[in-house]
Each structure stands twice: as C-alpha cells, then as structure tokens.
Scaffold this active site. Sequence first.
Site, PDB file in Angstrom:
ATOM      1  CE  LYS A 126      -5.582  -4.497  -1.553  1.00  0.00           C
ATOM      2  NZ  LYS A 126      -6.106  -4.421  -0.195  1.00  0.00           N
TER       3      LYS A 126
ATOM      4  CB  ALA B 258     -19.820  35.912 -18.819  1.00  0.00           C
TER       5      ALA B 258
ATOM      6  CG  HIS C 180      -1.927  -1.050   1.249  1.00  0.00           C
ATOM      7  ND1 HIS C 180      -1.621  -2.344   1.572  1.00  0.00           N
ATOM      8  CD2 HIS C 180      -3.246  -1.027   0.947  1.00  0.00           C
ATOM      9  CE1 HIS C 180      -2.715  -3.090   1.471  1.00  0.00           C
ATOM     10  NE2 HIS C 180      -3.714  -2.314   1.096  1.00  0.00           N
TER      11      HIS C 180
ATOM     12  CB  THR D 277     -15.592  38.922 -13.850  1.00  0.00           C
ATOM     13  OG1 THR D 277     -15.396  38.109 -12.702  1.00  0.00           O
ATOM     14  CG2 THR D 277     -14.279  39.526 -14.311  1.00  0.00           C
TER      15      THR D 277
ATOM     16  CD  GLN E  78     -26.442  18.156 -20.332  1.00  0.00           C
ATOM     17  OE1 GLN E  78     -25.464  17.901 -21.004  1.00  0.00           O
ATOM     18  NE2 GLN E  78     -26.740  17.500 -19.212  1.00  0.00           N
TER      19      GLN E  78
ATOM     20  CG  ASP F 177     -24.362  22.983 -21.744  1.00  0.00           C
ATOM     21  OD1 ASP F 177     -24.912  21.942 -21.344  1.00  0.00           O
ATOM     22  OD2 ASP F 177     -23.264  23.385 -21.318  1.00  0.00           O
TER      23      ASP F 177
ATOM     24  N   GLY G 124     -33.759  24.197 -14.340  1.00  0.00           N
ATOM     25  CA  GLY G 124     -32.541  23.690 -14.972  1.00  0.00           C
ATOM     26  C   GLY G 124     -32.593  22.205 -15.300  1.00  0.00           C
TER      27      GLY G 124
ATOM     28  CE  LYS H 197     -20.380  22.807 -19.286  1.00  0.00           C
ATOM     29  NZ  LYS H 197     -21.708  23.331 -19.051  1.00  0.00           N
TER      30      LYS H 197
ATOM     31  CB  THR I 180     -19.418  19.630 -16.042  1.00  0.00           C
ATOM     32  OG1 THR I 180     -20.176  20.619 -15.360  1.00  0.00           O
ATOM     33  CG2 THR I 180     -18.696  18.772 -15.016  1.00  0.00           C
TER      34      THR I 180
ATOM     35  NE  ARG J 169     -11.264   2.623  -4.523  1.00  0.00           N
ATOM     36  CZ  ARG J 169     -10.604   1.796  -3.714  1.00  0.00           C
ATOM     37  NH1 ARG J 169     -10.892   0.504  -3.734  1.00  0.00           N
ATOM     38  NH2 ARG J 169      -9.675   2.251  -2.896  1.00  0.00           N
TER      39      ARG J 169
HETATM   40  P1  NAP Z   1     -18.547  28.456 -15.240  1.00  0.00           P
HETATM   41  O1  NAP Z   1     -18.068  28.357 -16.630  1.00  0.00           O
HETATM   42  O2  NAP Z   1     -17.566  28.210 -14.135  1.00  0.00           O
HETATM   43  O3  NAP Z   1     -19.196  29.920 -15.028  1.00  0.00           O
HETATM   44  C1  NAP Z   1     -19.695  30.318 -13.794  1.00  0.00           C
HETATM   45  C2  NAP Z   1     -20.329  31.685 -13.917  1.00  0.00           C
HETATM   46  O4  NAP Z   1     -20.979  31.961 -12.684  1.00  0.00           O
HETATM   47  C3  NAP Z   1     -19.336  32.810 -14.152  1.00  0.00           C
HETATM   48  O5  NAP Z   1     -19.945  33.786 -14.947  1.00  0.00           O
HETATM   49  C4  NAP Z   1     -19.081  33.332 -12.733  1.00  0.00           C
HETATM   50  O6  NAP Z   1     -18.739  34.705 -12.698  1.00  0.00           O
HETATM   51  C5  NAP Z   1     -20.449  33.176 -12.128  1.00  0.00           C
HETATM   52  N1  NAP Z   1     -20.409  33.017 -10.677  1.00  0.00           N
HETATM   53  C6  NAP Z   1     -19.960  31.927  -9.997  1.00  0.00           C
HETATM   54  N2  NAP Z   1     -20.116  32.133  -8.677  1.00  0.00           N
HETATM   55  C7  NAP Z   1     -20.668  33.365  -8.529  1.00  0.00           C
HETATM   56  C8  NAP Z   1     -21.055  34.140  -7.410  1.00  0.00           C
HETATM   57  N3  NAP Z   1     -20.914  33.674  -6.171  1.00  0.00           N
HETATM   58  N4  NAP Z   1     -21.595  35.351  -7.623  1.00  0.00           N
HETATM   59  C9  NAP Z   1     -21.749  35.836  -8.872  1.00  0.00           C
HETATM   60  N5  NAP Z   1     -21.387  35.150  -9.978  1.00  0.00           N
HETATM   61  C10 NAP Z   1     -20.855  33.921  -9.807  1.00  0.00           C
HETATM   62  O7  NAP Z   1     -19.742  27.441 -14.966  1.00  0.00           O
HETATM   63  P2  NAP Z   1     -20.854  26.908 -15.992  1.00  0.00           P
HETATM   64  O8  NAP Z   1     -20.405  25.639 -16.607  1.00  0.00           O
HETATM   65  O9  NAP Z   1     -21.276  28.023 -16.863  1.00  0.00           O
HETATM   66  O10 NAP Z   1     -22.032  26.536 -14.984  1.00  0.00           O
HETATM   67  C11 NAP Z   1     -22.707  27.535 -14.265  1.00  0.00           C
HETATM   68  C12 NAP Z   1     -23.928  26.965 -13.578  1.00  0.00           C
HETATM   69  O11 NAP Z   1     -24.817  26.429 -14.528  1.00  0.00           O
HETATM   70  C13 NAP Z   1     -23.617  25.849 -12.599  1.00  0.00           C
HETATM   71  O12 NAP Z   1     -24.432  25.982 -11.473  1.00  0.00           O
HETATM   72  C14 NAP Z   1     -23.996  24.601 -13.356  1.00  0.00           C
HETATM   73  O13 NAP Z   1     -24.377  23.552 -12.493  1.00  0.00           O
HETATM   74  C15 NAP Z   1     -25.158  25.099 -14.171  1.00  0.00           C
HETATM   75  N6  NAP Z   1     -25.330  24.291 -15.387  1.00  0.00           N
HETATM   76  C16 NAP Z   1     -26.499  23.623 -15.530  1.00  0.00           C
HETATM   77  C17 NAP Z   1     -26.707  22.863 -16.655  1.00  0.00           C
HETATM   78  C18 NAP Z   1     -27.991  22.118 -16.799  1.00  0.00           C
HETATM   79  O14 NAP Z   1     -28.042  21.190 -17.594  1.00  0.00           O
HETATM   80  N7  NAP Z   1     -29.016  22.534 -16.106  1.00  0.00           N
HETATM   81  C19 NAP Z   1     -25.743  22.772 -17.644  1.00  0.00           C
HETATM   82  C20 NAP Z   1     -24.567  23.505 -17.484  1.00  0.00           C
HETATM   83  C21 NAP Z   1     -24.367  24.261 -16.343  1.00  0.00           C
HETATM   84  P3  NAP Z   1     -17.220  35.197 -12.897  1.00  0.00           P
HETATM   85  O15 NAP Z   1     -17.018  35.316 -14.394  1.00  0.00           O
HETATM   86  O16 NAP Z   1     -17.180  36.492 -12.204  1.00  0.00           O
HETATM   87  O17 NAP Z   1     -16.340  34.169 -12.278  1.00  0.00           O
END
Ligand code: NAP
Length: 518
Positions: A156, A375, A129, A399, A492, A338, A485, A300, A296, A194
């Site tokens: 193992k 964004a 291990h 941002t 998606q 998406d 969502g 992405k 995810t 696993r």
């Molecule tokens: P990402 O690329 O990391 O982007 C996150 C975004 O959220 C950025 O614009 C970020 O702002 C902003 N953000 C994060 N925390 C924040 C806070 N505390 N206050 C204000 N703004 C905040 O993530 P993503 O892939 O786009 O996913 C974002 C969300 O969508 C997640 O919750 C994810 O689970 C959901 N999602 C859902 C699906 C679905 O099928 N329903 C699919 C994809 C994603 P900054 O630019 O300032 O960092």
Amino acid sequence: MTLLCVPLVSKTVEQMVADMAAAKACGADLVEFRLDHLSNFDPRRDLHLLLGDRLLPALVTYSYFIYEFLPNWEGGEYEGDDKQRFQALCLAMELGAEYVDVELKVAEDFVRLISEKKPENFKLIISSHNYQSTPSSEELSSLVARIQAAGADIVKIATTAVDIVDVARMFQVIVHCQVPMIGLVMGEKGLISRLLCPKYGGYLTFGTLGAGKESAPGQPTISDLLNVYNIRQIGTDTKVFGIIGKPVGHSKSPILHNAAFKSAGLNAVYVSFLVDVLADFLNAYSSADFAGFSCTIPHKEAAVRCCDEVDPIAKSIGAVNTIVKRPTDGKLIGYNTDYVGAISAIEDGIRGSKGVGKDETVSPLAGKVFVVIGAGGAGKALAYGAKEKGAKVVIANRTYERARELANLIGGHALTLAELENFHPEDGMILANTTSIGMQPNVDETPLRKQALGAYAVVFDAVYTPKVTRLLREAEESGATVVGGLEMFIRQAMGQFELFTNLAAPENLFREIVKKHI
Ligand code: NAP
C-alpha cells in the site's frame, strides 16, 4: 476486482459496529477498523466486539500519531508505543481479521512477530504514506520493491497530489506491481486515483459513509463510487471522460454523463479533473483511454491552443468546452457546445412565451439588441451565437478592454458595466448574464439593478446555482420572459454526449437527473 472498503473512524466501538452495518447496506466489500480513532481502546474487549460476528471482512489499522506535516507522519492518531500496538494487531489477526495494515518502517519487527502464527487466509498490508507529495516513478518503484521485500502480501502506497499529473505515475506503478497493490493519491487533485482503481488493477479503494467520515483527504463516499461512478462496471478497457476545471468539485456533469453512459450501455466513466495547467494534464493523460473532456472555468480559452484541430465555430468563439480524442490518430479536436446550448434555450424561451411554433425559420433574436454581460468563455459563445442569429450585439464587461476586444472580433458594441446601467436605446432588448455574479453562495448579488431591467423583454442567466437567480427573479417581476442557465447546461451537455459517443443524447434522462440533483 477492486474491493470497496469503508473506513470506520468513530470514537466508540458501538458506533463502529453500527457503521459496519451501514457499510454492508451500502454495498461495501470490507471495512477498515481504525483502532487509533477509538477513545479508551481496550484491545481484548473491543476487538472481540468488533471482530466477533462481524458482517463484513475486516482490515485492522492502528496507526501512529505524529503531528501533521511532520515528515514521517503516518496519518494515524495513536500515541503509545509499538509493543502495545503490535499486541493489538496480533490479537486482531488471531481473532480472524482478514487484513492488518502496518507501516513499512516497523514492518520488519511485525513480520517477525507474526511469522509463526500467520493464518492461511490472512493478508498483511505493508504501507507507506507521504502527506507532502508524490515521488518520481523511479522512487515509487523502489518503494514498492522495499515493501515487497519486507514481506507484504499487499503493497500500500498513499501519496499526496500536488498536481493531477502525479496520479498518472501512481497508475503506472500499480499496473507494473508484481503483488496486489493499493495505490492512492490523496487530496482533491488525486480523486481519480480513487475512482479509476479498477481500470489499473488497484486492490482496493476507500469509500466513506458520508462527509466528515474520511480517514484520509480526498476520499469519495461509497454511495458516489457505486451510484454516480458505477465503479463496479469499470475495468481495464473502460474509456475515461471527464470535466477539466478549477474549481470543479461542485460540477454536476459526472452525475449526468455517467447516468447517460449507463443507460446507453457504454463501457465508459466520467470523472472530474482538478487541473492547474491544461497542457500538462493533456500530456500526462495522452493515452487513447482518456477519450474526451468537458472544459470549464478557467480552461476554455487555453483549450483552443491545446487542441490539434478546432472546429471553425469554436475557433471563431475563441473558446472550447468539449475536447474529443479522435480514435484513429489520437488527435485532440475542440468544439463549443455552449453556443448552441445557450442560444437555442433563449430562442425556445422566446418562442414558448409567444406561443410560436418551434420550426419557425427566422430566429426571434434577429434584429434585436442583445446585451451580453461578461466576455469570458460563456460570454464569447453567447455573443458569437447572437451575432450569427442576426442580433445587434452589445458586450458589457468588468474589464472593459476584454469587452472591446470581443466586440471588435464579432462586430458589436462595447460598454462598461457603469454605462450599462443607463443603456436603453430601444425597448424589448435581450439581456444575457455570463458572469458568475449571483452564483451560490453570493445569491444576493446581481449584475444589473432592477431599475434597469425594464428595457429588456427577455433575460437569460448562465448561472444555474441557484436555479432562479436574483437577476431572473427581478427580471420576471419587471415583466420580462426569463430563461435559466439550467436549460443551457442540459443542452450543452447533450451536445457533448453526442460528440463523445456519436449517439443521440437521452434528453429525458438528462432532464430527470437535473430535476433530481440540481
Ligand atoms: P470565465 O471565462 O472565467 O469568464 C468570467 C466572466 O465573468 C468574465 O467576463 C469576468 O470579467 C466576469 N466576472 C467574474 N466575476 C465578476 C464580478 N465579480 N463582477 C463582474 N464581472 C465578473 O467564465 P465562463 O466559463 O465564461 O463562465 C461564466 C459563468 O457562466 C459561470 O458562472 C459559469 O458557471 C456559467 N456557465 C454556465 C453554463 C451553463 O451551462 N449554464 C455554461 C458555461 C458557463 P473579467 O473579464 O473582468 O474578469
């Protein structure tokens, strides 16, 4: 066939016996009695109770206790001397235990001790291990050779995944091992070691009876091995798909895709990959067997750069959530599902609320102000999609610079989050939250206060845990049509299944599973 072994780590013999019955009921092939976990262990009395009339074949382990993170800790809880340990293990063998596990560093003495009395069907596992890391391929191979030379019937080796690429080395060592081998990489990043054991010919894998019953870090439950990952169906030719993310453990995608693969009769498994650096991961798992990936947070955008070819829409969005390895030349092709998933969910939500037929040709988004909060990957997909449908897109982001970049890219308008509070150019706007604000465990948070929601006729939230976020609840109270969502998640995932398999996605099955598990 890889055997499924349930580790039994209770403090009492009675509980271990009860857990053995539970393991059998779950479908285990054998149990591991961890003698070092028993309080007041009395070898003669307790081994008779554990091994007499047992319901399943038994592996008996009685590991050292050396304080965690000391270089030679072997993961056990035993603090006595080797003599007593060996006597107990010998007795277990004499009482008919099918397997005994001893550590490499004491193997020579133990092999000598049992050499005259080893029963015909008994197998000695000699183990090593490493709780810090996974050595190089050369070091792993030489360790295998040393364990084999020490007299192991089964080798193992359990190491620790610092990075998911470490597991690829373990797979190669298992494939080339001359004797049966258990090769596991501990920790969350090692989970695929696993799950994919049967693909590489691992002798056994451990599955627990539930959370808190692990004997080593990263063990899945036996129920998940059997019912989520369909491990009995995994073999050498099984294609591997999975979701790449960080974090990723919470993802429900494995439940969805594995059930869909099973219902379509495909020889494929879908796992989760906890990945630090996407390019390193894709490089380490470049064989055709790793056939497709969901991407995810936070990969992405990196996925666009890592793919050999990117679908024009995904390129315009600047985010890839699906990677397919083209069977003809192994090239990685990136897509974005998406965008269609979210936009079609919002369109259908609006049409449903108005009672308008689904085959309407003009999008209900056309001409509307469509505000996207966020964004990132999801924000880009929503903004691009809304623009495609003829909406006037506005992006608000924490941002501001990223909001401005995205607005410039797609031809929209950018706002700060503060400006969004009083943004009300017209009534009947559409709002889409694509940040993780409001996601479990922070369910009391919301990206826009209730007083500002009156301007919106439709509110969508990409967050789907919880199903109804605070934003959706308050939007509904303000009179808006709400779209959750989950609908995007289902759509998606259907898009991904179709890209992975070239088959129509089983929509009803997806919906049933989502209803049951999310
Ligand atoms: P990402 O690329 O990391 O982007 C996150 C975004 O959220 C950025 O614009 C970020 O702002 C902003 N953000 C994060 N925390 C924040 C806070 N505390 N206050 C204000 N703004 C905040 O993530 P993503 O892939 O786009 O996913 C974002 C969300 O969508 C997640 O919750 C994810 O689970 C959901 N999602 C859902 C699906 C679905 O099928 N329903 C699919 C994809 C994603 P900054 O630019 O300032 O960092």
